[in-house]
Write a protein that holds these residues in place. Structure first.
Motif, PDB file in Angstrom:
ATOM      1  N   SER A  91       1.000  -1.411   0.225  1.00 52.15           N
ATOM      2  CA  SER A  91       0.490   0.313   0.253  1.00 52.15           C
ATOM      3  C   SER A  91       1.334   0.925   0.304  1.00 52.15           C
ATOM      4  CB  SER A  91      -0.440   0.130   1.458  1.00 52.15           C
ATOM      5  OG  SER A  91      -1.519  -0.703   1.130  1.00 52.15           O
ATOM      6  N   SER A  92       1.129   2.242  -1.050  1.00 51.66           N
ATOM      7  CA  SER A  92       1.756   3.181  -1.027  1.00 51.66           C
ATOM      8  C   SER A  92       1.375   4.102  -2.409  1.00 51.66           C
ATOM      9  CB  SER A  92       2.577   2.664  -1.520  1.00 51.66           C
ATOM     10  OG  SER A  92       2.847   1.675  -2.290  1.00 51.66           O
ATOM     11  N   CYS A  93       2.032   5.133  -3.108  1.00 49.09           N
ATOM     12  CA  CYS A  93       1.568   5.975  -3.572  1.00 49.09           C
ATOM     13  C   CYS A  93       2.809   5.671  -5.009  1.00 49.09           C
ATOM     14  CB  CYS A  93       1.909   7.613  -2.746  1.00 49.09           C
ATOM     15  SG  CYS A  93       3.200   7.634  -3.178  1.00 49.09           S
ATOM     16  N   ASP A  94       3.618   4.795  -5.247  1.00 51.28           N
ATOM     17  CA  ASP A  94       4.794   4.230  -5.875  1.00 51.28           C
ATOM     18  C   ASP A  94       5.787   5.786  -5.744  1.00 51.28           C
ATOM     19  OD1 ASP A  94       2.871   3.005  -6.518  1.00 51.28           O
ATOM     20  OD2 ASP A  94       2.852   2.514  -8.228  1.00 51.28           O
ATOM     21  N   GLY A  95       5.578   6.688  -4.997  1.00 52.83           N
ATOM     22  CA  GLY A  95       6.863   8.114  -5.113  1.00 52.83           C
ATOM     23  C   GLY A  95       8.387   7.554  -5.100  1.00 52.83           C
ATOM     24  N   CYS A  96       8.159   6.075  -4.374  1.00 50.35           N
ATOM     25  CA  CYS A  96       9.762   5.742  -3.387  1.00 50.35           C
ATOM     26  C   CYS A  96      10.565   4.884  -4.760  1.00 50.35           C
ATOM     27  CB  CYS A  96       9.231   5.438  -2.726  1.00 50.35           C
ATOM     28  SG  CYS A  96       9.293   6.059  -0.957  1.00 50.35           S
ATOM     29  N   GLN A  97       9.474   4.243  -5.221  1.00 53.02           N
ATOM     30  CA  GLN A  97      10.071   3.253  -6.630  1.00 53.02           C
ATOM     31  C   GLN A  97      10.638   4.506  -7.823  1.00 53.02           C
ATOM     32  OE1 GLN A  97       7.456   0.082  -8.036  1.00 53.02           O
ATOM     33  NE2 GLN A  97       5.956   0.578  -6.604  1.00 53.02           N
ATOM     34  N   LEU A  98       9.517   4.923  -8.043  1.00 52.35           N
ATOM     35  CA  LEU A  98       9.822   6.520  -8.721  1.00 52.35           C
ATOM     36  C   LEU A  98      11.042   6.994  -8.712  1.00 52.35           C
ATOM     37  CD1 LEU A  98       7.019   8.414  -9.554  1.00 52.35           C
ATOM     38  CD2 LEU A  98       8.511   6.800 -10.852  1.00 52.35           C
ATOM     39  N   SER A  99      11.944   7.024  -7.092  1.00 51.45           N
ATOM     40  CA  SER A  99      12.813   7.607  -7.067  1.00 51.45           C
ATOM     41  C   SER A  99      14.374   6.298  -7.273  1.00 51.45           C
ATOM     42  CB  SER A  99      13.147   7.764  -5.219  1.00 51.45           C
ATOM     43  OG  SER A  99      11.971   8.263  -4.661  1.00 51.45           O
ATOM     44  N   LEU A 100      13.768   5.590  -7.858  1.00 46.92           N
ATOM     45  CA  LEU A 100      14.381   4.736  -8.803  1.00 46.92           C
ATOM     46  C   LEU A 100      14.969   4.903  -9.929  1.00 46.92           C
ATOM     47  CD1 LEU A 100      16.410   2.187  -8.343  1.00 46.92           C
ATOM     48  CD2 LEU A 100      15.233   0.890  -8.626  1.00 46.92           C
ATOM     49  N   LEU A 101      13.486   5.372 -10.847  1.00 45.06           N
ATOM     50  CA  LEU A 101      13.588   5.936 -12.402  1.00 45.06           C
ATOM     51  C   LEU A 101      14.241   6.826 -12.285  1.00 45.06           C
ATOM     52  CD1 LEU A 101      10.330   4.643 -12.820  1.00 45.06           C
ATOM     53  CD2 LEU A 101      12.458   3.033 -14.228  1.00 45.06           C
ATOM     54  N   ASP A 102      14.003   8.348 -10.776  1.00 43.91           N
ATOM     55  CA  ASP A 102      14.221   9.324 -11.224  1.00 43.91           C
ATOM     56  C   ASP A 102      16.214   9.142 -11.429  1.00 43.91           C
ATOM     57  OD1 ASP A 102      12.510  11.013 -11.295  1.00 43.91           O
ATOM     58  OD2 ASP A 102      11.923  11.358  -9.306  1.00 43.91           O
ATOM     59  N   CYS A 103      16.645   8.208 -11.232  1.00 45.94           N
ATOM     60  CA  CYS A 103      18.147   8.369 -10.777  1.00 45.94           C
ATOM     61  C   CYS A 103      18.432   8.894 -12.017  1.00 45.94           C
ATOM     62  CB  CYS A 103      18.984   7.339 -10.506  1.00 45.94           C
ATOM     63  SG  CYS A 103      17.921   6.153  -8.349  1.00 45.94           S
ATOM     64  N   GLU A 104      18.072   8.343 -13.556  1.00 44.11           N
ATOM     65  CA  GLU A 104      17.982   8.980 -14.128  1.00 44.11           C
ATOM     66  C   GLU A 104      19.630   8.323 -14.945  1.00 44.11           C
ATOM     67  OE1 GLU A 104      17.022  13.392 -14.594  1.00 44.11           O
ATOM     68  OE2 GLU A 104      15.262  12.485 -14.208  1.00 44.11           O
ATOM     69  N   LEU A 105      20.930   9.389 -14.769  1.00 43.77           N
ATOM     70  CA  LEU A 105      21.861   9.326 -15.663  1.00 43.77           C
ATOM     71  C   LEU A 105      22.933   7.858 -15.020  1.00 43.77           C
ATOM     72  CD1 LEU A 105      23.650  12.292 -17.049  1.00 43.77           C
ATOM     73  CD2 LEU A 105      22.957  10.291 -17.289  1.00 43.77           C
ATOM     74  N   GLU A 106      22.539   7.961 -13.148  1.00 41.28           N
ATOM     75  CA  GLU A 106      22.800   6.972 -12.071  1.00 41.28           C
ATOM     76  C   GLU A 106      21.658   5.419 -13.178  1.00 41.28           C
ATOM     77  OE1 GLU A 106      21.752  10.256 -11.275  1.00 41.28           O
ATOM     78  OE2 GLU A 106      23.509  10.454  -9.466  1.00 41.28           O
TER      79      GLU A 106
END
Lengths: 260, 375
Positions: free
Chosen positions: A15-30
């Motif tokens: 149960s979550s908003c997916d924001g934390c998973q998105l932080s992984l996708l947000d790593c962009e170049l990394e």
């Protein structure tokens, strides 16, 4: 040359908003470096391809709110060598743990035309309340630098540099003058774990506590007393401690000490 | 003519710009008081327009406010939120970087290429704090090269306090308000009957050379006496004092029941140690990139108030807030004397002002003293 066997990474959602998973996708170049260093085997937010377990590292987002969640987290634990919770939901129950202070059946009866179809638990609880957790990443959402630091530390078999000290230290390292002292802004920083990158105080706002209480003896009572001295009434003090980490033990107890 | 060491001259307020320009022309990075984020901050500046002219501050335990003052006093505030420690011993320092090279690795980057700094507006207590750090970072041959390099290269423009803040207590620690030796230029800001001038004292040859480039004249007797009166009146305004026997009281108070009383109020947040101009504790961390090909070692400010600071095998030594507060104040005021031959407290009062709940180091010593004497 045969390809080096990379550790398998899985990312799970409760149960979550997916924001934390998105932080992984947000790593962009990394993210490219991450994808080189690990095999992203299971990550439905990014790809439908689902590689089979077991997994070397599982990142678990979200809290446990249904009977099905309770079963599924045990299966995730069974498939995972290292299990890391990411974010306030997985670590403390999240904002949805506000239900823990109220009558969930009452909500269901009022909201749904057919309450009999709803199967939910009376509480939203942390992953750690159900299975053994190897490491907790705090935040709502998590900080991508902390996520990369954690993955880098696991890959290189070293201790992750994730400080457990209060947000005040991060704030002073940056050079921000205390917003509570200089502006009278109520701030949870003294009892909240650092890691966000000092987001709110740099904008002149007090800390909202996204990273949850420091793990060792947060003096929430003394801070609450100071909030009162700054002019907050009991309800506002309670609300300060009842947000993303409302069900973290220290915050839950402090909020319960102030009237509804 | 270059003013010799100890010579006093007078320049007009608008010459401050030329002072900053002269320092910049000599390749100094000029750092001084600016207004930002609701407080005075010591930041890099490019002209005298960055100075906080017309601003004053008020400090009480746990409360700090910037206010507009009617006069145009440039140094009308007391202190910046953080001290010059930020610049002489930065919060995060990279000690080295190692890069994988074949079967070994290549080391680089201990720093040392930064421009020398010129500090504008160093107060007496802050000069004293630098002198405390001079001992800490050079004692017994254990030299902290980054600090020593930055400190030796720094140009110090001190400013004597005309007024004290409500949390100041340097008169009782013997560290102010009169500025002691060690400056390159000492300024006294004089506002009198519409005139706005600075009495400047050359403290070094470098200081004299900078003053020689400004439009200066000999001081009038009234200006000299006005300058001389400033530290005395700033001392008279001080409302707090540190007990003369603080070291003795603390060394006898290890088991005092008072520590639990402080711990009831203390948030163990570490703000006092961060804003303290002499607290120097750090921790070292090693970081790697994901591939493991690059590793770096960093030294970051840390605090005796954090649970991990005393972590050794098996757990943290100082578990309770009481033990951590006791450690900080006892080291600062008592064991510092044995370790470095001086107190660690210079009476700046920052720990009182910037403690989010206003715990007062002078009041805590007094409370311990009272308990000891059965009061």
């Amino acid at each position: 040359m045969p390809e080096k066997k990379r550790p398998k990474l899985a990312v799970w959602k409760f149960s979550s908003c997916d924001g934390c998973q998105l932080s992984l996708l947000d790593c962009e170049l990394e993210l490219l470096a991450v994808a080189e260093a690990v095999e992203i085997a299971y990550f439905l937010e990014a790809t439908r391809t689902a590689g089979k377990g077991p997994y070397d590292l599982s990142l678990v987002e979200g809290s446990i709110t249904t009977p099905h969640d309770v079963q599924r987290i045990r299966e995730v634990r069974r498939l995972s060598k290292v299990l890391v919770t990411i974010g306030a939901c997985a670590t403390a129950g999240g904002i949805q743990a506000l239900r823990n202070f109220h009558d969930v059946k009452g909500f269901i009866d009022r909201v749904y035309a057919h309450p009999e179809y709803i199967e939910t638990l009376a509480t939203s609880t942390a992953i750690g309340d159900h299975v053994a957790v190897d490491f907790e990443l705090r935040g709502c959402p998590i900080n991508k630098h902390q996520l990369l630091e954690l993955i880098g530390a696991l890959l290189n078999k070293r201790k992750p540099n994730i400080p457990k000290y209060a947000e005040c230290i991060e704030c002073k390292l940056r050079g921000t003058p205390c917003v509570m002292v200089a502006k009278g802004e109520p701030c949870l920083g003294p009892v909240v774990q650092a890691g966000c990158g000092n987001l709110c105080p740099t904008q002149g706002r007090g800390c909202y506590g996204c990273f949850g209480p420091i793990s060792h003896q947060p003096n929430t009572a003394a801070l609450a007393e100071h909030f009162t001295a700054l002019g907050m009434d009991a309800r506002d003090v309670q609300r300060r401690f009842r947000s993303f980490n409302a069900n973290a033990v220290a915050f839950r107890k402090e909020s319960e000490a102030h009237a509804d | 003519m270059v003013p010799g060491i100890g010579t006093k001259v007078v320049f007009e307020r608008n010459e401050l710009d030329r002072l900053i320009t002269a320092l910049r022309e000599r390749q100094y990075r000029v750092v001084g008081p600016t207004v930002g984020e609701g407080a005075i901050l010591y930041e890099e500046m490019t002209s005298s327009a960055d100075l906080p002219a017309g601003w004053t501050d008020s400090s009480q335990p746990a409360t700090y406010r910037l206010n507009r003052a009617r006069n145009g006093r440039v140094f009308g505030y007391t202190l910046a939120a953080q001290s010059w420690k930020r610049h002489l011993y930065p919060p995060r320092q990279r000690l080295f970087r190692a890069e994988r090279a074949g079967r070994g690795f290549r080391l680089s980057g201990g720093g040392g290429d930064e421009a020398p700094m010129a500090f504008i507006g160093v107060r007496a207590c802050e000069m004293a704090a630098m002198q405390v750090h001079d001992r800490v970072f050079t004692q017994d041959g254990f030299t902290e090269p980054g600090y020593v390099r930055r400190r030796q290269a720094a140009f110090v423009v001190a400013v004597e306090c005309a007024h004290a803040g409500a949390t100041c207590f340097c008169a009782s620690t013997g560290t102010g308000p009169a500025v002691g030796p060690g400056y390159d230029i000492l300024l006294n800001e004089i506002l009198d009957a519409g005139r706005h001038v600075f009495v400047a004292t050359a403290g070094s040859e470098k200081g004299g050379e900078i003053l020689a480039g400004l439009s200066c004249r000999a001081p009038a007797a009234a200006e000299l006496s006005a300058a001389a009166a400033q530290p005395a009146s700033a001392a008279a305004e001080q409302q707090r004092r540190m007990s003369a026997d603080a070291a003795g009281v603390l060394s006898r108070s290890a088991e005092s029941p008072h520590w639990d009383n402080v711990a009831g109020r203390c948030l163990t947040c570490g703000n006092c140690t961060m804003v303290c101009p002499t607290c120097f504790c750090t921790s070292v961390e090693d970081v790697t990139d994901l591939s493991g090909d690059i590793a770096e070692r960093w030294r970051n400010w840390d605090s005796c108030f954090t649970i991990d600071y005393s972590y050794i095998h098996g757990g943290s030594v100082r578990q309770s807030g009481a033990s951590r507060y006791r450690q900080w104040i006892t080291h600062k005021l008592a064991s510092w004397q044995q370790q470095f031959g001086t107190s660690g407290c210079v009476g700046c009062g920052r720990c009182i002002t910037w403690c989010p709940v206003g715990i007062d180091i002078t009041a805590e010593v007094r409370a311990l003293e009272d308990r000891e004497q059965g009061r």
